[in-house]
Design a protein around this motif. Sequence first.
Motif, PDB file in Angstrom:
ATOM      1  N   LEU A   6      40.224  29.856  17.649  1.00  0.00           N
ATOM      2  CA  LEU A   6      39.808  30.847  18.609  1.00  0.00           C
ATOM      3  C   LEU A   6      40.149  30.556  19.889  1.00  0.00           C
ATOM      4  CD1 LEU A   6      38.252  33.323  18.993  1.00  0.00           C
ATOM      5  CD2 LEU A   6      36.059  31.980  19.116  1.00  0.00           C
ATOM      6  N   PRO A   7      40.087  28.982  20.448  1.00  0.00           N
ATOM      7  CA  PRO A   7      40.593  29.088  21.716  1.00  0.00           C
ATOM      8  C   PRO A   7      42.207  29.179  21.812  1.00  0.00           C
ATOM      9  CG  PRO A   7      39.154  27.275  21.243  1.00  0.00           C
ATOM     10  CD  PRO A   7      39.193  28.057  19.864  1.00  0.00           C
ATOM     11  N   LEU A   8      42.784  28.906  20.965  1.00  0.00           N
ATOM     12  CA  LEU A   8      44.384  29.040  20.905  1.00  0.00           C
ATOM     13  C   LEU A   8      44.749  30.460  20.977  1.00  0.00           C
ATOM     14  CD1 LEU A   8      45.485  26.472  18.150  1.00  0.00           C
ATOM     15  CD2 LEU A   8      45.720  26.656  20.769  1.00  0.00           C
ATOM     16  N   THR A   9      43.984  31.422  20.147  1.00  0.00           N
ATOM     17  CA  THR A   9      44.182  32.864  20.211  1.00  0.00           C
ATOM     18  C   THR A   9      43.694  33.428  21.501  1.00  0.00           C
ATOM     19  OG1 THR A   9      43.538  32.858  17.872  1.00  0.00           O
ATOM     20  CG2 THR A   9      43.271  35.110  19.105  1.00  0.00           C
ATOM     21  N   MET A  10      42.695  33.028  22.272  1.00  0.00           N
ATOM     22  CA  MET A  10      42.198  33.312  23.355  1.00  0.00           C
ATOM     23  C   MET A  10      43.251  33.207  24.497  1.00  0.00           C
ATOM     24  SD  MET A  10      38.197  33.216  23.261  1.00  0.00           S
ATOM     25  CE  MET A  10      38.168  33.465  24.750  1.00  0.00           C
ATOM     26  N   SER A  11      43.796  32.044  24.309  1.00  0.00           N
ATOM     27  CA  SER A  11      44.840  31.447  25.218  1.00  0.00           C
ATOM     28  C   SER A  11      45.893  32.466  25.301  1.00  0.00           C
ATOM     29  CB  SER A  11      45.032  30.151  25.209  1.00  0.00           C
ATOM     30  OG  SER A  11      44.143  29.175  25.520  1.00  0.00           O
ATOM     31  N   TYR A  12      46.397  32.823  24.000  1.00  0.00           N
ATOM     32  CA  TYR A  12      47.720  33.515  23.681  1.00  0.00           C
ATOM     33  C   TYR A  12      47.397  34.819  24.495  1.00  0.00           C
ATOM     34  CZ  TYR A  12      51.251  36.107  21.757  1.00  0.00           C
ATOM     35  OH  TYR A  12      52.196  37.172  21.444  1.00  0.00           O
ATOM     36  N   ILE A  13      46.242  35.375  24.008  1.00  0.00           N
ATOM     37  CA  ILE A  13      45.859  36.776  24.401  1.00  0.00           C
ATOM     38  C   ILE A  13      45.942  36.944  25.941  1.00  0.00           C
ATOM     39  CG2 ILE A  13      44.410  38.649  24.367  1.00  0.00           C
ATOM     40  CD1 ILE A  13      43.434  37.756  21.437  1.00  0.00           C
ATOM     41  N   GLU A  15      47.410  35.178  28.092  1.00  0.00           N
ATOM     42  CA  GLU A  15      48.836  34.950  28.732  1.00  0.00           C
ATOM     43  C   GLU A  15      49.645  36.123  28.187  1.00  0.00           C
ATOM     44  OE1 GLU A  15      49.919  32.678  30.859  1.00  0.00           O
ATOM     45  OE2 GLU A  15      47.966  31.931  30.916  1.00  0.00           O
ATOM     46  N   ALA A  16      49.454  36.706  27.093  1.00  0.00           N
ATOM     47  CA  ALA A  16      50.640  37.657  26.548  1.00  0.00           C
ATOM     48  C   ALA A  16      50.199  39.149  27.083  1.00  0.00           C
ATOM     49  CB  ALA A  16      50.620  37.731  25.266  1.00  0.00           C
ATOM     50  N   THR A  17      48.755  39.158  27.603  1.00  0.00           N
ATOM     51  CA  THR A  17      48.427  40.564  28.101  1.00  0.00           C
ATOM     52  C   THR A  17      47.629  40.300  29.657  1.00  0.00           C
ATOM     53  OG1 THR A  17      45.967  40.403  27.162  1.00  0.00           O
ATOM     54  CG2 THR A  17      47.866  41.302  25.846  1.00  0.00           C
ATOM     55  N   HIS A  18      47.343  41.386  30.181  1.00  0.00           N
ATOM     56  CA  HIS A  18      46.774  41.362  31.444  1.00  0.00           C
ATOM     57  C   HIS A  18      45.230  41.825  31.301  1.00  0.00           C
ATOM     58  CE1 HIS A  18      50.287  40.142  33.514  1.00  0.00           C
ATOM     59  NE2 HIS A  18      50.781  41.119  32.939  1.00  0.00           N
ATOM     60  N   LEU A  19      44.800  41.601  30.008  1.00  0.00           N
ATOM     61  CA  LEU A  19      43.556  42.014  29.769  1.00  0.00           C
ATOM     62  C   LEU A  19      42.404  41.309  30.486  1.00  0.00           C
ATOM     63  CD1 LEU A  19      43.393  42.557  25.828  1.00  0.00           C
ATOM     64  CD2 LEU A  19      43.185  44.390  27.545  1.00  0.00           C
ATOM     65  N   PRO A  20      41.152  41.968  31.037  1.00  0.00           N
ATOM     66  CA  PRO A  20      40.284  40.994  31.424  1.00  0.00           C
ATOM     67  C   PRO A  20      39.595  40.304  30.569  1.00  0.00           C
ATOM     68  CG  PRO A  20      39.864  43.562  32.080  1.00  0.00           C
ATOM     69  CD  PRO A  20      40.954  43.153  31.089  1.00  0.00           C
ATOM     70  N   HIS A  21      39.279  38.794  31.012  1.00  0.00           N
ATOM     71  CA  HIS A  21      38.742  37.834  30.047  1.00  0.00           C
ATOM     72  C   HIS A  21      37.475  38.529  29.061  1.00  0.00           C
ATOM     73  CE1 HIS A  21      39.227  33.781  29.175  1.00  0.00           C
ATOM     74  NE2 HIS A  21      37.985  33.502  28.878  1.00  0.00           N
ATOM     75  N   HIS A  22      36.737  39.356  29.502  1.00  0.00           N
ATOM     76  CA  HIS A  22      35.772  39.990  28.636  1.00  0.00           C
ATOM     77  C   HIS A  22      36.312  40.483  27.610  1.00  0.00           C
ATOM     78  CE1 HIS A  22      33.474  39.662  32.746  1.00  0.00           C
ATOM     79  NE2 HIS A  22      32.388  39.502  31.792  1.00  0.00           N
ATOM     80  N   TYR A  23      37.362  41.139  27.817  1.00  0.00           N
ATOM     81  CA  TYR A  23      37.954  41.811  26.562  1.00  0.00           C
ATOM     82  C   TYR A  23      38.779  40.810  25.788  1.00  0.00           C
ATOM     83  CZ  TYR A  23      37.498  46.479  29.067  1.00  0.00           C
ATOM     84  OH  TYR A  23      36.944  47.657  29.544  1.00  0.00           O
TER      85      TYR A  23
END
Length: 111
Positions: A6-13, A15-23
């Motif tokens: 999960l932390p790796l997935t969140m870090s990737y998302i 960096e790869a997107t400009h989504l707000p952290h809540h999303y």
Amino acid sequence: MAVGGLPLTMSYITEATHLPHHYVQGTAVCALIPSILVSAASRIHAIPMQAAVSVALGAMVGGYGGAQMALGLTEEQLRTVYMTSLVVFGGRSTFGAARNIRNILQAKQGR
């Protein structure tokens, strides 16, 4: 996804997107649902159901409460809480692993 995915997935998302952290958090958790369901289904006969129901209810209440609290935080505050939790829990795991390795090595030397 393995333990710690999960932390790796969140870090990737992040960096790869400009989504707000809540999303980012919501998206990463939703990505885990299929693997959680398959894992639970494959072990359905090995799980004590009373304990599983208690844990599931606790997770739902905790998840709801945590989500409500997170929605009240700014993006920067949420990132700070997330990074702090990674450092605290990761550090705790690292020290625990080092202690376990030391105990194993001492046990091998004592043979």
